[in-house]
Design a protein around this motif. Structure first.
Motif, PDB file in Angstrom:
ATOM      1  N   PRO A   1      38.345  74.934  52.380  1.00  0.00           N
ATOM      2  CA  PRO A   1      39.512  74.310  51.747  1.00  0.00           C
ATOM      3  C   PRO A   1      39.815  72.897  52.262  1.00  0.00           C
ATOM      4  N   GLY A   2      39.323  72.544  53.434  1.00  0.00           N
ATOM      5  CA  GLY A   2      39.589  71.215  53.989  1.00  0.00           C
ATOM      6  C   GLY A   2      38.485  70.205  53.723  1.00  0.00           C
ATOM      7  N   ARG A   3      37.527  70.554  52.863  1.00  0.00           N
ATOM      8  CA  ARG A   3      36.400  69.660  52.596  1.00  0.00           C
ATOM      9  C   ARG A   3      36.862  68.405  51.855  1.00  0.00           C
ATOM     10  N   GLN A   4      36.095  67.356  52.037  1.00  0.00           N
ATOM     11  CA  GLN A   4      36.325  66.116  51.319  1.00  0.00           C
ATOM     12  C   GLN A   4      34.970  65.550  50.921  1.00  0.00           C
ATOM     13  N   THR A   5      34.863  65.065  49.702  1.00  0.00           N
ATOM     14  CA  THR A   5      33.619  64.497  49.217  1.00  0.00           C
ATOM     15  C   THR A   5      33.648  62.994  49.439  1.00  0.00           C
ATOM     16  N   ALA A   6      32.481  62.439  49.774  1.00  0.00           N
ATOM     17  CA  ALA A   6      32.376  61.004  50.005  1.00  0.00           C
ATOM     18  C   ALA A   6      30.991  60.533  49.597  1.00  0.00           C
ATOM     19  N   ARG A   7      30.870  59.244  49.437  1.00  0.00           N
ATOM     20  CA  ARG A   7      29.556  58.631  49.266  1.00  0.00           C
ATOM     21  C   ARG A   7      29.222  57.927  50.572  1.00  0.00           C
ATOM     22  N   LEU A   8      28.029  58.188  51.058  1.00  0.00           N
ATOM     23  CA  LEU A   8      27.531  57.586  52.282  1.00  0.00           C
ATOM     24  C   LEU A   8      26.504  56.539  51.901  1.00  0.00           C
ATOM     25  N   ALA A   9      26.718  55.311  52.346  1.00  0.00           N
ATOM     26  CA  ALA A   9      25.733  54.243  52.165  1.00  0.00           C
ATOM     27  C   ALA A   9      25.164  53.935  53.535  1.00  0.00           C
ATOM     28  N   ALA A  10      23.858  54.099  53.668  1.00  0.00           N
ATOM     29  CA  ALA A  10      23.177  53.811  54.926  1.00  0.00           C
ATOM     30  C   ALA A  10      22.125  52.756  54.650  1.00  0.00           C
ATOM     31  N   GLY A  11      22.054  51.758  55.538  1.00  0.00           N
ATOM     32  CA  GLY A  11      21.076  50.697  55.342  1.00  0.00           C
ATOM     33  C   GLY A  11      20.511  50.188  56.644  1.00  0.00           C
ATOM     34  N   VAL A  12      19.271  49.732  56.564  1.00  0.00           N
ATOM     35  CA  VAL A  12      18.577  49.187  57.728  1.00  0.00           C
ATOM     36  C   VAL A  12      17.840  47.917  57.314  1.00  0.00           C
TER      37      VAL A  12
END
Length: 188
Positions: A135-146
């Motif tokens: 119930p405490g989940r949250q959705t996000a977009r993760l941007a990772a770059g190198v």
């Protein structure tokens, strides 16, 4: 594409990479939630402007330009172990959806995983299902770059209803394994 002295990988900063990741998140912000991960090549804007002037806004003063890569794979591990980049690509980025859980969710995940530890596939699936049901989940977009010069950044954009929050968050220890996997695509 060839690189010029002003586009040498060492010339790009952490801020240049962060700005490119913000552009990647802006692009994926128009995609529906549930979309597959999006892979980007990071190319010096000056090189892209010289090679394909129609692709760059004349007022674009960004150091790096993200170029979306068409991929067939929904399997992120497979994709990252098979992709390689030409030398004109000075970095790469990936945007994917993740589920964030509050710190107290660890006990729930442990309970779901314990009986399945002998089967990694079943354990991964149980972890995903437990995270989705929390119930405490949250959705996000993760941007990772190198970048080839060793710079790395990861940014989070939280889901806000059906949209992506404009507020970006980061942390020095965010997504180290993904950043390592992206770095391998540049040097592998």
């Amino acid at each position: 594409m060839t690189s010029s002295p002003d586009s040498a990988p060492a010339a790009f900063s952490q801020a240049d990479l962060g700005n490119a990741l913000a552009q990647c998140l802006a692009y994926t912000g128009d995609l529906p939630w549930g979309a597959r991960p999006t892979l980007f090549a990071l190319v010096p804007t000056t090189v892209l402007a010289a090679q394909a002037p129609g692709l760059i806004d004349p007022d674009d003063d960004s150091a790096l330009s993200p170029v979306v890569q068409e991929t067939d794979s929904d399997d992120l591990e497979e994709l990252l172990t098979t992709v390689t980049w030409p030398s004109s690509v000075v970095g790469c980025a990936l945007v994917s959806e993740i589920t964030l859980l509050p710190p107290d969710a660890e006990a729930d995940l442990d309970a779901a995983l314990e009986p399945l530890l002998a089967d990694p596939v079943a354990a991964d699936e149980a972890a995903r299902q437990a995270a989705q049901a929390h119930p405490g989940r949250q959705t996000a977009r993760l941007a990772a770059g190198v970048l080839r010069n060793g710079k790395r950044v990861a940014l989070l954009a939280l889901r806000d209803g059906d949209a992506q929050s404009g507020e970006l968050q980061t942390h020095p220890n965010l997504a180290p394994n993904l950043l390592d996997a992206l770095a391998q695509t540049l040097h592998g």
